[in-house]
Design a protein around this motif. Structure first.
Motif, short mmCIF file in Angstrom:
data_model
loop_
_atom_site.label_atom_id
_atom_site.label_comp_id
_atom_site.label_asym_id
_atom_site.label_seq_id
_atom_site.Cartn_x
_atom_site.Cartn_y
_atom_site.Cartn_z
N ARG A 184 0.82 -1.21 0.00
CA ARG A 184 0.00 0.00 0.00
C ARG A 184 0.86 1.26 0.00
N LEU A 185 1.92 1.27 0.80
CA LEU A 185 2.76 2.47 0.89
C LEU A 185 3.55 2.74 -0.38
N THR A 186 4.03 1.69 -1.02
CA THR A 186 4.89 1.87 -2.20
C THR A 186 4.12 1.80 -3.52
N ARG A 187 2.87 1.32 -3.44
CA ARG A 187 2.05 1.13 -4.65
C ARG A 187 2.71 0.17 -5.63
N GLN A 188 3.50 -0.74 -5.08
CA GLN A 188 4.12 -1.81 -5.85
C GLN A 188 3.53 -3.14 -5.39
N SER A 189 3.56 -4.13 -6.27
CA SER A 189 3.12 -5.47 -5.90
C SER A 189 4.25 -6.16 -5.14
N VAL A 190 4.05 -6.36 -3.86
CA VAL A 190 5.09 -6.95 -3.00
C VAL A 190 4.66 -8.37 -2.63
N PRO A 191 5.33 -9.39 -3.16
CA PRO A 191 4.97 -10.77 -2.79
C PRO A 191 5.51 -11.10 -1.40
N SER A 192 4.78 -11.93 -0.67
CA SER A 192 5.22 -12.31 0.67
C SER A 192 6.54 -13.09 0.63
N THR A 193 6.79 -13.80 -0.48
CA THR A 193 8.05 -14.56 -0.60
C THR A 193 9.25 -13.61 -0.58
N GLU A 194 9.08 -12.40 -1.14
CA GLU A 194 10.17 -11.42 -1.13
C GLU A 194 10.42 -10.93 0.28
N VAL A 195 9.35 -10.73 1.05
CA VAL A 195 9.50 -10.30 2.44
C VAL A 195 10.20 -11.40 3.25
N ASP A 220 13.34 12.49 -0.42
CA ASP A 220 12.80 12.75 0.91
C ASP A 220 11.47 12.03 1.12
N SER A 221 10.63 12.00 0.07
CA SER A 221 9.34 11.33 0.21
C SER A 221 9.52 9.83 0.43
N GLU A 222 10.54 9.25 -0.19
CA GLU A 222 10.80 7.81 -0.02
C GLU A 222 11.35 7.52 1.38
N LYS A 223 12.16 8.45 1.89
CA LYS A 223 12.65 8.29 3.27
C LYS A 223 11.50 8.38 4.27
N ASP A 224 10.58 9.32 4.02
CA ASP A 224 9.40 9.43 4.88
C ASP A 224 8.63 8.12 4.91
N THR A 225 8.44 7.54 3.72
CA THR A 225 7.69 6.29 3.63
C THR A 225 8.41 5.16 4.35
N MET A 226 9.73 5.16 4.24
CA MET A 226 10.52 4.14 4.94
C MET A 226 10.28 4.23 6.45
N MET A 227 10.33 5.43 7.00
CA MET A 227 10.11 5.60 8.43
C MET A 227 8.67 5.28 8.82
N ARG A 228 7.71 5.64 7.96
CA ARG A 228 6.31 5.31 8.23
C ARG A 228 6.13 3.80 8.33
N GLY A 229 6.74 3.09 7.38
CA GLY A 229 6.62 1.63 7.39
C GLY A 229 7.25 1.02 8.63
N ALA A 230 8.45 1.53 9.00
CA ALA A 230 9.13 0.99 10.19
C ALA A 230 8.32 1.29 11.45
N ARG A 263 8.61 13.01 14.42
CA ARG A 263 7.31 13.00 15.11
C ARG A 263 6.15 13.03 14.11
N ARG A 264 6.32 13.79 13.03
CA ARG A 264 5.25 13.84 12.02
C ARG A 264 5.01 12.47 11.40
N VAL A 265 6.09 11.79 11.05
CA VAL A 265 5.97 10.47 10.42
C VAL A 265 5.37 9.47 11.40
N MET A 266 5.72 9.59 12.69
CA MET A 266 5.14 8.69 13.69
C MET A 266 3.62 8.88 13.75
N ASN A 267 3.17 10.13 13.72
CA ASN A 267 1.73 10.40 13.74
C ASN A 267 1.05 9.85 12.48
N GLU A 268 1.72 9.95 11.33
CA GLU A 268 1.17 9.39 10.10
C GLU A 268 1.05 7.88 10.21
#
Length: 280
Positions: A184-195, A220-230, A263-268
């Protein structure tokens, strides 16, 4: 831009007599019926008054058409022109009642043809401009609807897997969570086998350079998404343990994220969690 497009297309189109970049593309001469006349050909066949046009066609589509003069032709201008017809000849024929006197002696593009000629160039220009803008936005990471780059997606999944392993193991429930959220965050098809593959090759003994490498080459937007996911992975368990907080802090430092963005990314991520839980 319209001048550039016109110059580019016409330079290609005029490279050959009527065959530029496809058999039905280029500059073509054509005839358009205007009116019947009292003039006849040497064989006695009646001649019609025609507009001589110069048309630019792309793959059979007429992009522009301009009237260049009058001509006389048989079969209501369906065949080739018998001869061109100058302004002086037109005026003489009209004075002799051989051609309708209400017709202009000097032909020119009418309002409708002019609008059509410019309209299609405006449409082409706007379409190309839209494509260019969308491409630039995609390259700069400004298009929220476009999938993220594969490099960024891989880093985001990796960061989420590290976060999941901070408590010792990436559980099957976390594999499912990371797969769904990363997609959902990357809008890419991520297979569970890759995870699973990434999670199996994680070494938690990270150096400061490893944290720097997480953000290397990312926008910067990709870094934000990385922190959101983590953040999401840590918050999904209900609380963030010390090992997870240390990873988040070191990751933010490594990718150069200031405290207010942290803090912003944590709230997101908290908002993401509310959306995720309500969808279950």
């Amino acid at each position: 831009m319209m001048r550039f497009i016109f110059a580019f297309l016409t330079s290609i189109a005029t490279a050959g007599p009527a065959l530029a970049f496809a058999a039905d593309s280029g500059m073509f001469s054509d005839l358009e019926y205007v009116a019947d006349t009292e003039i006849t050909a040497p064989n006695g066949a009646p001649l019609a008054l025609c507009h001589e046009t110069r048309d630019l066609r792309l793959l059979g589509l007429t992009v522009s058409s301009n009237i260049e003069g009058y001509a006389l032709a048989m079969d209501r201008c369906a065949g080739d022109a018998e001869r061109s017809f100058s302004q002086q000849q037109m005026e003489t024929a009209q004075s002799l009642n051989l051609i309708d006197a209400s017709l202009p002696s000097q032909p020119r593009n009418g309002l409708q043809r002019t609008i059509q000629n410019y309209g299609i160039w405006v449409a082409i220009s706007l379409a190309l401009f839209a494509v260019i803008i969308r491409r630039v936005k995609s390259l700069m990471g400004l298009d929220p609807a476009s999938p993220m780059r594969k490099k960024a997606t891989q880093r985001i999944i990796t960061a989420m897997c590290y976060m999941g392993k901070c408590d010792g193991i990436v559980a099957s429930s976390e594999i499912f969570l990371i797969t769904k959220v990363a997609s959902r965050l990357t809008r890419q098809s991520v297979p569970s086998t890759e995870v699973v593959r990434i999670a199996d090759h994680i070494d938690m003994d990270l150096t400061p350079q490893d944290y720097l490498d997480f953000g290397k080459g990312l926008r910067d937007s990709e870094k934000d998404t990385m922190m959101r996911g983590a953040f999401f992975v840590g918050l999904a368990s209900g609380r963030i343990i010390p090992a997870e907080y240390d990873f988040l802090r070191n990751l933010a430092h490594g990718i150069g994220m200031p405290g207010e963005d942290f803090r912003r990314v944590m709230n997101e991520a908290l908002e993401d969690l509310d959306i995720y839980q309500s969808s279950l």
